[in-house]
Scaffold this active site. Structure first.
Site, PDB file in Angstrom:
ATOM      1  CB  SER A   1      -2.263   1.050  -7.123  1.00  0.00           C
ATOM      2  OG  SER A   1      -1.132   0.575  -6.466  1.00  0.00           O
TER       3      SER A   1
ATOM      4  CE  LYS B   1       1.282   5.720  -4.337  1.00  0.00           C
ATOM      5  NZ  LYS B   1       0.857   4.795  -3.336  1.00  0.00           N
TER       6      LYS B   1
ATOM      7  CD1 TRP C   1       3.061  -1.797  -1.538  1.00  0.00           C
ATOM      8  CD2 TRP C   1       4.634  -2.259   0.129  1.00  0.00           C
ATOM      9  NE1 TRP C   1       4.230  -1.146  -1.807  1.00  0.00           N
ATOM     10  CE2 TRP C   1       4.970  -1.480  -0.954  1.00  0.00           C
ATOM     11  CE3 TRP C   1       5.337  -2.880   1.093  1.00  0.00           C
ATOM     12  CZ2 TRP C   1       6.573  -1.128  -0.854  1.00  0.00           C
ATOM     13  CZ3 TRP C   1       6.545  -2.360   1.068  1.00  0.00           C
ATOM     14  CH2 TRP C   1       7.573  -1.361   0.285  1.00  0.00           C
TER      15      TRP C   1
ATOM     16  CG  HIS D   1      -2.246  -3.737  -4.618  1.00  0.00           C
ATOM     17  ND1 HIS D   1      -2.650  -2.591  -3.808  1.00  0.00           N
ATOM     18  CD2 HIS D   1      -1.811  -2.953  -5.890  1.00  0.00           C
ATOM     19  CE1 HIS D   1      -2.287  -1.503  -4.573  1.00  0.00           C
ATOM     20  NE2 HIS D   1      -1.739  -2.150  -5.725  1.00  0.00           N
TER      21      HIS D   1
END
Ligand code: GTR
Length: 423
Positions: free
Chosen positions: A262, A266, A353, A403
């Site tokens: 998540s 990044k 998302w 997720h």
């Protein structure tokens, strides 16, 4: 179907979708991506040499200027102290070490506590996975003698974070995302630290973290538009973990992977882009600002992320909130920065998302750069079916579920790492 059952199903099916956000593939828009293989001067990039000497540095610079900001020069006072070793961890499977990394001349930064598990009984030094956690070392491991993190954490009744501090009840709560036994049994070491050790994750968090310590004006800094954000600072921390690994004879730091989930996915991508010592870069459900193409209006957008988490990026990134197409980069270029090293992008089926298809497409487009090196990237043209890992130098899968990081994800990463690290 009885009405209440139908209602329950309908709620479940849409649970991952947030209002006001596009989840219709027909409406993502069809915006051409910035070209990977045309240099700023208009020349074509046709060889790996041209990529390495010209286009790669150009793109890295674009990410510094427009997305993550510039990482300041390396300070000369990094201090690494081994603060504990237990040769009988995980029931004898591993040696566990704690390493405190700090900056001798910048005591305002409290430093970071790295926890490392190294498999016992290996004939050779172990390749290593480096990555940050959301909850701290005591949450990653179920071993009960791990010091409880004393750093700032986001308040959460549900997660037993009280007065912004971890409690005993948070022990092991992140362990499903870090299957330590599975990792060491596969012959890999794992080195991790709490991301909040480097910078607490809120808009003012930098004042108590590494960024203020490294800035001449400390917590009174007025950031310039392309100065680094929290993701830059967290990435810096991961590279310091690798610095330590390079000094440990039991670890084969020439075979190091960086992993993150998540927002930390990044971070993993930005760490891997800047630090070429990482031979494998793993993005788990990294989404917007990570692996997902930002020109696709699907799930989270540049506008949403820069409003909710402005401190993650450099200030310039917010200029693209209403015009992601004006950004000179898109995220396939971030994946391409890893070439010819190995990369892995993972999505989750219920994680709309993060725009799962946009995550895949980044890998697909980045594959053009791998081809310059005579390598195959994802090796397929179409977004693969769920639970069907693909890929050669760029791995990709979308697993069922939400997720998260699961054993399924780690099984793929371990296999992929073993293949690329020649184990
Ligand atoms: C969300 C954010 C995502 C993702 C996620 C996470 O709120 O919108 O970009 O990074 O947090 O880190 O769990």
């Amino acid at each position: 179907m009885r009405p209440f059952l139908f209602l329950a199903f309908a709620t479940l099916a849409t649970a991952q979708n947030r209002p006001g956000i596009n989840y219709d593939e027909a409406k993502v828009g069809n915006h051409p991506l910035p070209p990977l293989l045309i240099a700023k001067d208009g020349s074509k990039v046709e060889t790996s040499e041209q990529w390495t000497s010209k286009r790669h540095p150009e793109i890295l610079q674009l990410f510094r200027d427009h997305v993550f900001g510039h990482t300041p020069a390396m300070p000369d006072d990094v201090k690494m102290e081994v603060t504990g070793t237990n040769t009988d961890a995980l029931g004898g499977l591993a040696t566990r070490k704690f390493v405190h990394i700090s900056l001798a001349k910048h005591p305002q930064w409290a430093g970071m506590d790295v926890m490392i598990y190294i498999p016992n009984g290996l004939a050779k030094p172990a390749p290593v996975f480096c990555g940050l956690s959301f909850g701290g070392n005591h949450a990653v491991s179920k071993e009960t003698d791990i010091p409880l993190s004393t750093r700032w954490m986001r308040e959460s009744k549900e997660k037993n974070i009280v007065d912004h501090r971890a409690t005993e009840a948070t022990r092991g709560t992140e362990s499903s995302r870090w299957p330590l036994e599975m990792i060491v049994k596969a012959g890999f070491a794992v080195a991790t630290a709490y991301y909040g050790d480097i910078e607490p994750d809120h808009a003012e968090g930098w004042k108590d973290g590494l960024r203020a310590a490294l800035s001449l004006d400390g917590p009174n800094t007025a950031w310039k538009a392309n100065d680094w954000g929290a993701i830059g600072a967290w990435s810096w921390g991961i590279s310091r973990i690798l610095d330590y690994c390079e000094t440990d004879k039991a670890i084969d730091a020439k075979h190091a992977a960086v992993i993150g989930h998540s927002r930390l996915g990044k971070t993993s991508l930005w760490a891997g882009a800047q630090d070429e010592r990482f031979g494998l870069v793993i993005s788990n459900n990294s989404g917007e600002g990570g692996a997902a193409l930002s020109r696709r209006d699907y799930g989270e957008t540049t506008k949403v992320i820069t409003k909710a988490f402005p401190h993650w990026f450099c200030a310039t990134y917010a200029n693209y909130a209403d015009a992601p197409n004006a950004n000179p980069i898109d995220q396939h270029m971030l994946i391409a920065l890893m070439a010819p090293r190995a990369a892995y992008i993972a999505s989750a089926q219920e994680d709309n998302w993060a725009d799962q298809k946009g995550e895949f497409l980044s890998g697909l487009h980045a594959s053009d750069v791998y081809a310059l090196f005579g390598k195959t990237g994802v090796g397929v043209k179409d977004w693969p079916a769920v639970n069907t890992p693909v890929g050669d130098s760029i791995g990709y899968h979308m697993r069922t579920g939400k997720h998260d990081v699961t054993d399924y994800d780690w099984e793929q990463y371990l296999k992929f790492a073993a293949r690329h690290f020649g184990r």
